[in-house]
Design an enzyme around this catalytic site. Structure first.
Site, PDB file in Angstrom:
ATOM      1  N   ASN A  80     -22.655  16.582-110.058  1.00 51.89           N
ATOM      2  CA  ASN A  80     -21.864  15.973-108.985  1.00 51.89           C
ATOM      3  C   ASN A  80     -20.998  14.869-109.607  1.00 51.89           C
ATOM      4  OD1 ASN A  80     -20.953  14.379-106.880  1.00 51.89           O
ATOM      5  ND2 ASN A  80     -22.859  14.462-105.718  1.00 51.89           N
ATOM      6  N   CYS A 104     -17.757  10.200-102.526  1.00 49.67           N
ATOM      7  CA  CYS A 104     -17.601  11.664-102.637  1.00 49.67           C
ATOM      8  C   CYS A 104     -16.438  12.194-101.811  1.00 49.67           C
ATOM      9  CB  CYS A 104     -18.890  12.362-102.230  1.00 49.67           C
ATOM     10  SG  CYS A 104     -20.267  11.877-103.265  1.00 49.67           S
ATOM     11  N   HIS A 126     -16.867  19.695-101.883  1.00 54.25           N
ATOM     12  CA  HIS A 126     -17.342  18.680-102.820  1.00 54.25           C
ATOM     13  C   HIS A 126     -18.638  19.200-103.435  1.00 54.25           C
ATOM     14  CE1 HIS A 126     -19.179  15.249-104.544  1.00 54.25           C
ATOM     15  NE2 HIS A 126     -20.050  15.098-103.568  1.00 54.25           N
TER      16      HIS A 126
END
Ligand code: UT7
Length: 335
Positions: A292, A114, A262
């Protein structure tokens, strides 16, 4: 000494929209749970083998290069961040060099999940600051959907992740008060297994071991996440690394024009927003539409924010990420 500046942005997501209701047909989940815990309404899943991590990255990159107003042959270096490469090796950086028909420049693969895009632009920024390169292509791209456990067993992870790609061109900026002011990177490998895909790996169990064991209950080749532990660490690290970046530049949270976090969980972004007392206009979220997308989430969100006119010349833009590793980082940018 130079600075680097983001001169072009692009993203690509597959057409195939998968809603929460679609997921509830294949596993025991529901729209209310997913929206309440994560904010996600839908995500994209690749629908054919035509869309790979590399091919989506290439599509995003073409847009970013065009918007940067340069030719592909002006690219001096490629950085590709992903946890879902087309091949175990080589990584997708060289595939981009091939598929874009770029001359034989260096291509680096970043394995920071991430935080991959923030790590990627940090690397690119150093090369540009030192004068070594002038234009660097940084890509974040992921195909999660082919590797998720789409049964009730995997529901706490598989409802969260989506597929997509984003890209940025970083170019030399002579004015060192503009562009990327600083980047800040961290890791804490002690928690490596709290959010991970543990097999196959050359170290312990390779594909041949998994086939040989032939255990139908083996879920080791699906990602696992200790959700609440990751959440608790995320809110702390996001806050720390944003403050670290602001302090380094003698700035305050009130100076932020746009925070692009993020897209891990809308609740995490809302926590950060509240902590720094930011308005809805100062934080960009699009996890509702894409879930995500790991290394792709920041470049997709940044591109959308820019396309919507929410990132303007002179703005203070802050990028921040946290994820598997654990790794986390931030970038402080004067647009
Ligand atoms: O991008 C990298 C960083 N990642 C993150 O930052 C993610 C951080 N973590 C999270 O976002 C949250 O922890 C999750 C969204 C993953 C999970 O939310 P949670 O509030 O922590 O839920 P939980 O895992 O504690 O599960 C609560 C309940 C459990 O049932 P019981 O034991 O209370 O009966 C789960 O079995 O919810 C159940 N559950 C689900 N129910 C419906 C778990 N997943 C689902 C699901 N649908 N998809």
């Amino acid at each position: 000494m130079y600075n680097s500046k983001i001169t072009g942005l692009g993203y690509y997501v597959p057409d195939n929209v998968v809603t929460n209701d679609d997921l509830s047909k294949v596993m025991d989940t529901n729209d209310a749970w997913i929206q309440e815990r994560t904010g996600i309404q839908e995500r994209r899943h690749v629908a054919s083998k035509e869309d790979t991590t590399t091919s989506m990255g290439v599509k995003a990159a073409k847009i970013a290069i065009e918007r940067a107003g340069i030719d592909k042959d002006d690219i001096d270096f490629i950085v590709f961040a992903t946890l879902s490469p087309d091949y175990y090796f080589p990584g997708p950086g060289v595939l981009v060099q091939r598929d874009l028909g770029i001359k034989t420049v260096g291509a680096l693969d970043v394995r920071n999940q991430c935080s991959g895009f923030v790590y990627g632009i940090s690397v690119a920024d150093q090369y540009i600051k030192s004068g070594m390169y002038k234009n660097i292509l940084v890509i974040g791209s992921e195909v999660h959907s082919r590797g998720l456990d789409m049964t009730t067993r995997g529901r706490s992870v598989s409802v969260i992740f989506g597929d997509g790609a984003g890209a940025a061109v970083l170019s030399r900026e002579e004015d060192t008060t503009k562009g990327i002011l600083s980047t800040h990177l961290h890791s804490e490998g002690q928690h490596a297994e709290e959010l991970a895909l543990l097999a196959p790996g050359m170290g312990k169990r390779w594909v041949t071991d998994i086939i040989e064991e032939n255990n139908p209950n083996d879920a080791s080749y699906f990602p696992v996440m200790n959700g609440q532990f990751v959440f608790k660490n995320a809110v702390v690290r996001f806050s720390e690394v944003i403050m670290e970046g602001l302090s380094k530049n003698n700035l305050e949270p009130t100076d932020i024009n746009m925070l692009v976090p993020h897209q891990a969980n809308l609740r995490i972004a809302q926590f950060i927003q509240k902590k720094f007392n930011l308005s809805n206009d100062q934080v960009f979220n699009n996890i509702m539409k894409y879930g995500n997308t790991t290394a792709a989430s920041i470049p997709i969100a940044l591109t959308e924010a820019w396309e919507q006119g929410k990132v303007k010349k002179g703005d203070l833009v802050v990028l921040a990420a946290f994820g598997s590793g654990f790794t986390w980082g931030s970038a402080i940018i004067r647009w």
